[in-house]
Design an enzyme around this catalytic site. Structure first.
Site, PDB file in Angstrom:
ATOM      1  N   ASP A 132       0.781  -1.254   0.050  1.00 11.15           N
ATOM      2  CA  ASP A 132      -0.018  -0.021  -0.040  1.00 11.15           C
ATOM      3  C   ASP A 132       0.869   1.201   0.099  1.00 11.15           C
ATOM      4  O   ASP A 132       2.032   1.172   0.131  1.00 11.15           O
ATOM      5  CB  ASP A 132      -0.861  -0.083   1.296  1.00 11.15           C
ATOM      6  CG  ASP A 132      -2.078  -0.994   1.350  1.00 11.15           C
ATOM      7  OD1 ASP A 132      -2.387  -1.543   0.123  1.00 11.15           O
ATOM      8  OD2 ASP A 132      -2.742  -1.214   2.336  1.00 11.15           O
ATOM      9  N   ARG A 185      -1.186  -0.604  -8.344  1.00  8.34           N
ATOM     10  CA  ARG A 185      -2.522  -0.308  -8.194  1.00  8.34           C
ATOM     11  C   ARG A 185      -2.825   1.136  -8.171  1.00  8.34           C
ATOM     12  O   ARG A 185      -2.232   1.980  -7.395  1.00  8.34           O
ATOM     13  CB  ARG A 185      -3.086  -1.126  -6.657  1.00  8.34           C
ATOM     14  CG  ARG A 185      -4.417  -0.343  -6.423  1.00  8.34           C
ATOM     15  CD  ARG A 185      -4.737  -0.234  -4.717  1.00  8.34           C
ATOM     16  NE  ARG A 185      -4.627  -1.717  -4.247  1.00  8.34           N
ATOM     17  CZ  ARG A 185      -4.348  -1.815  -2.945  1.00  8.34           C
ATOM     18  NH1 ARG A 185      -3.674  -1.133  -2.209  1.00  8.34           N
ATOM     19  NH2 ARG A 185      -4.154  -3.221  -2.494  1.00  8.34           N
TER      20      ARG A 185
END
Ligand code: FDA
Length: 308
Positions: A132, A185
């Site tokens: 992340d 992402r």
């Protein structure tokens, strides 16, 4: 940046409120809107149910900014257990990890070691670790660590990262990541960033998201487009359609508990969908960032409080 968003992001860092909320019954109940539960088994059970609905999952063991080696190692251990359990139950799931959860705030060497071990384990189980992205003070160190791990033998397919469309630097970062074949992402970005580093206006963030999504879709690598914004989703669909990009070459990603209707519709339309599924008792900062994204969620919070 709208005032309410800044207020919630500031609250997400409030330690007193965090300690109180995470220990209270009502807090746990409120968090269940966005969090699978407190234990690994809760996450696995929800992941299985999502798989049955045709959705892949990425599991996030909640926690960030640990400040001791013991806590970092303990956080990594939970992810190792998750990788084993995902493989044992044959789930269509991988893991999402924050580097500050494995020590980045005080030792980048420790964070890199622990993340590399997770990538090795993921590779052995044919799974994947998504790192992340946190606030902009950590962008460069996060990208450096992911690039070094990705460059190691056997780990090419085991690790990827997140890019935030609100940062001015993101186009250049994407070009570098693509030149190395690293899976991305793409999201808009969830932290409070100053105008020196990030677009202050939503319209500019959205325009950049569409631009960057097109760059990702045109590459050979498999990427995730993370958003609940129907305009972004429409732009991605149109681009894929106009450029004859097969639907198997990318996936949409959405958060657990957000726009379930849209998640199901995309599955029905034949798109790959992955749900970001958090679990664990350290849910407070994650929960507050979800409120920051959509202050209308306060209404849901008030209703739950009234029912209590
Ligand atoms: P936007 O905020 O413009 O919202 C569009 C619409 O989506 C809203 O009008 C509403 O209908 C719906 N919506 C959005 N958020 C909602 C919420 N919380 N509750 C209810 N409805 C909501 N960020 C980051 O900085 N680093 C990261 O690593 C990640 N990782 C990540 C993974 C995945 C799978 C997702 C979906 C998102 C992230 N994010 C993230 C968060 C991301 O940066 C962003 O804050 C949120 O996705 C909200 O942005 P949207 O693209 O949904 O658009």
């Amino acid at each position: 940046m709208p005032l309410l968003r800044s207020v919630f992001i500031a609250l997400s860092r409030n330690r007193l409120l965090r300690r109180f909320s995470e220990r209270s019954r009502i807090g746990v109940r409120l968090s269940s809107r966005f969090v699978a539960g407190m234990e690994i088994d809760d996450a696995l059970r929800v992941a299985e149910a999502l798989n049955k609905q045709g959705m892949a999952v990425t599991i996030d063991s909640l926690g960030e900014s640990v400040s001791s080696e013991a806590d970092a190692v303990a956080a990594a251990m939970i992810y190792h257990r998750l990788l084993d359990a995902i493989a044992a139950r044959k789930l269509n799931a991988n893991i999402s990890v924050k580097l500050t959860q494995v020590g980045l705030s005080f030792s980048s060497e420790l964070a890199e070691d622990l993340a590399e071990n997770l990538a090795r384990h993921a590779n052995a189980k044919s799974s994947f670790v998504r790192i992340d992205m946190e606030d902009s003070s950590l962008t460069q160190s996060t990208l450096d660590i992911v690039r070094r791990i990705h460059a190691k033998p056997l780990l090419r397919d085991a690790i990827g990262v997140v890019i935030q469309a609100y940062l001015y630097r993101s186009q250049a970062d994407i070009e570098q990541l693509l030149s190395e074949g690293i899976r991305v992402r793409l999201c808009k970005g969830a932290y409070n960033e100053p105008a020196e580093v990030a677009f202050p206006h939503k319209a500019d963030v959205d325009a950049n998201y569409v631009r960057l999504a097109a760059v990702l879709l045109s590459s050979e690598t498999y990427h995730g487009l993370a958003t609940h914004d129907e305009d972004m989703i429409a732009a991605v669909k149109t681009y894929a359609n106009q450029h004859s990009i097969d639907l198997s070459r990318f996936e949409f990603q959405m958060l657990y508990g957000v726009r379930r209707d849209l998640q199901r519709t995309l599955v029905r339309e034949g798109y790959n969908v992955r749900v970001y599924l958090p679990f664990g008792s350290d849910w407070y900062p994650y929960f507050m960032r979800r409120l920051a994204e959509r202050p209308a969620n306060i209404l849901f919070l008030m209703k739950t409080l009234l029912r209590f």
